[in-house]
Design an enzyme around this catalytic site. Structure first.
Site, PDB file in Angstrom:
ATOM      1  N   LYS A  70       0.769  -1.557   0.098  1.00 43.69           N
ATOM      2  CA  LYS A  70      -0.139   0.190   0.234  1.00 43.69           C
ATOM      3  C   LYS A  70       0.755   1.288  -0.364  1.00 43.69           C
ATOM      4  O   LYS A  70       2.259   1.398   0.218  1.00 43.69           O
ATOM      5  CB  LYS A  70      -1.224  -0.353   1.315  1.00 43.69           C
ATOM      6  CG  LYS A  70       0.348   0.026   2.566  1.00 43.69           C
ATOM      7  CD  LYS A  70      -0.883  -0.478   3.472  1.00 43.69           C
ATOM      8  CE  LYS A  70      -0.046  -0.068   4.537  1.00 43.69           C
ATOM      9  NZ  LYS A  70      -1.208  -0.908   6.249  1.00 43.69           N
ATOM     10  N   TYR A 118      15.207  29.299   8.772  1.00 44.80           N
ATOM     11  CA  TYR A 118      13.958  30.260   9.350  1.00 44.80           C
ATOM     12  C   TYR A 118      13.834  30.774  10.653  1.00 44.80           C
ATOM     13  O   TYR A 118      13.825  29.248  11.175  1.00 44.80           O
ATOM     14  CB  TYR A 118      12.619  30.295   8.276  1.00 44.80           C
ATOM     15  CG  TYR A 118      12.833  30.520   7.130  1.00 44.80           C
ATOM     16  CD1 TYR A 118      13.132  31.301   6.863  1.00 44.80           C
ATOM     17  CD2 TYR A 118      12.547  29.157   6.229  1.00 44.80           C
ATOM     18  CE1 TYR A 118      13.034  31.386   5.111  1.00 44.80           C
ATOM     19  CE2 TYR A 118      12.557  29.296   4.794  1.00 44.80           C
ATOM     20  CZ  TYR A 118      12.346  30.549   4.322  1.00 44.80           C
ATOM     21  OH  TYR A 118      12.936  30.914   2.959  1.00 44.80           O
TER      22      TYR A 118
HETATM   23  C1  LIG Z   1      -0.156  -1.760   6.722  1.00 43.89           C
HETATM   24  C2  LIG Z   1      -0.675  -3.139   7.487  1.00 43.89           C
HETATM   25  C3  LIG Z   1      -0.134  -3.786   7.621  1.00 43.89           C
HETATM   26  C4  LIG Z   1       1.492  -4.244   7.498  1.00 43.89           C
HETATM   27  O1  LIG Z   1       2.450  -3.622   8.967  1.00 43.89           O
HETATM   28  P1  LIG Z   1       3.291  -3.244   9.638  1.00 43.89           P
HETATM   29  O2  LIG Z   1       3.814  -2.790  10.568  1.00 43.89           O
HETATM   30  O3  LIG Z   1       4.664  -2.135   8.577  1.00 43.89           O
HETATM   31  O4  LIG Z   1       3.877  -4.720   9.057  1.00 43.89           O
HETATM   32  C5  LIG Z   1      -1.118  -5.594   8.343  1.00 43.89           C
HETATM   33  N1  LIG Z   1      -1.599  -5.139   8.008  1.00 43.89           N
HETATM   34  C6  LIG Z   1      -2.646  -4.343   7.583  1.00 43.89           C
HETATM   35  C7  LIG Z   1      -3.882  -4.693   7.986  1.00 43.89           C
HETATM   36  C8  LIG Z   1      -2.459  -2.797   7.222  1.00 43.89           C
HETATM   37  O5  LIG Z   1      -2.787  -1.336   7.601  1.00 43.89           O
END
Ligand SMILES: *Cc1c(COP(=O)(O)O)cnc(C)c1O
Length: 376
Positions: free
Chosen positions: A36, A266
């Site tokens: 994702k 800044y």
């Molecule tokens: C993003 C996500 C993961 C992966 O999590 P990590 O901590 O990056 O391993 C697993 N399950 C769901 C539902 C997620 O949204």
């Protein structure tokens, strides 16, 4: 290879290595690699292909739109998408053979879309065992399972999985993880009473995959570890056998000597105490370097230097000290690669975590993929 002025160098072989490492650890459980958010900033297709090369059985995304993009690019592996809105195109997801996470309200429109298509939807029922985000509460779970069993019997869905998501697995000593696992077992038992016994029970994110064998079940869903980062505050990625897949690098844009008392950037929130050299790093918050990062490291000529003053939109300053041999044009590694600087160090400097640092590297920074499988 001549790199662009600013680059996030993505090592596809590191992603494959990390998946392989995690897969060995969790065997015989399967591995879903979370790709994702543009593969946590590494590039959706780069991450997907490298993860599959490393042996990932499944790919996971939040949105059906992300899964459709993977299908459009030719990915045939099993895909799971778990975060929907009422505007989500469930029919497109079903047609593209994307498995759908179901939390409650979404079951009806999914079954309806399946009915219109004359094709059953593949769903994974999600129970909220404590995180308080998506998923049916334990109170609502029996009713969700009952409705799912009904749709299943009418041929509108097949229940491929039951899953939940962990809240505190990055702190392995916390008892809430045990409570979540207990609740998950209870949810499985309730589903079984309704004749729902799916092949894929899945719970573990990266921290649970690495610290809780009792959370592996049939599959783990791992993200941050795939990209080479530790989910634990007190462990480095390297100590877990993982390799960082993103190296953020550029070159020094300017070097100059300034007198004692010189203010930097800044707000003049930082003033140098003695005459010193300042190096200008041409990356800023537009590129995903957090504005509030204070005293974060970079590597130049094999030495670490710290950022000083506020990060601006396009640039930040590092204090090189008074005896520095750093010159304009020298390579700068902000994190990753062989630098030994973990994205987590930038996370700490910015009051956030490695996940956010790599995921938010901006679109202005070209991703340069190395060690990808040669395309045939
Ligand atoms: C993003 C996500 C993961 C992966 O999590 P990590 O901590 O990056 O391993 C697993 N399950 C769901 C539902 C997620 O949204």
């Amino acid at each position: 290879m001549k790199l662009p002025e600013r680059a996030a160098v993505i090592d596809a072989s590191a992603i494959a290595h990390n998946v392989r490492t995690i897969a060995e650890y969790v065997r015989p459980a399967k591995v879903l690699a979370a790709v994702k958010a543009d593969g946590y900033g590494h590039g959706l297709m780069t991450a997907a292909q490298a993860a599959l090369r490393g042996g990932a059985d499944w790919l996971g995304v939040a949105h059906i739109a992300e899964a459709l993009q993977l299908r459009a690019e030719g990915i045939e592996a099993p895909l799971l998408a778990w975060l929907h809105t009422q505007d989500t195109d469930f029919a497109a997801g079903i047609e593209a053979h994307i498995d759908l996470g179901v939390s409650g309200w979404d079951l009806d429109p999914i079954a309806e879309a399946a009915n219109v298509l004359h094709e059953p939807a593949r769903v994974h029922l999600k129970v909220d065992t404590g995180l308080g985000r998506n998923g049916a509460t334990m109170a609502d779970w029996p009713e969700l399972v009952r409705r799912a069993a009904d749709f299943k019997n009418r041929g509108l869905i097949s229940v491929e999985g039951i899953f939940t998501h962990m809240a505190v697995a990055d702190e392995p000593d916390r008892r809430e993880t045990d409570e979540q696992l207990e609740a998950f077992h209870e949810a499985l038992a309730i589903a079984e009473r309704h004749g729902i016994v799916p092949d894929l029970r899945h719970v573990a994110n990266t921290p649970a995959a690495l610290s809780r064998p009792d959370a592996h079940f049939d599959m783990v869903r791992v993200g941050v570890g795939v990209y080479g980062h530790s989910p634990f505050a007190d462990r480095t990625g390297a100590s877990l056998g993982l390799r960082p897949a993103m190296e953020l690098r550029t070159t020094v844009a300017n070097v100059k000597t300034v007198p004692a008392g010189q203010g930097i950037s800044y707000g003049l929130t930082h003033r140098v105490e003695a005459p010193t050299k300042l190096g200008l790093i041409p990356l800023g918050y537009a590129d995903g370097i957090p504005r509030i990062a204070v005293g974060a490291p970079v590597l130049i000529r094999g030495r670490r230097y710290c950022s000083a003053g506020r990060v601006a939109m396009d640039q930040f300053v590092v204090d090189l000290g008074d005896d520095s041999d750093v010159e304009v044009g020298d390579e700068v590694v902000v994190f990753g690669g062989e630098s030994g600087i973990e994205a987590a160090e930038w996370g700490t400097a910015a009051g956030t975590i490695n996940y956010e640092i790599v995921t938010r590297i901006g679109a202005r920074v070209p991703r340069v993929v190395v060690n990808a499988e040669p395309s045939l």
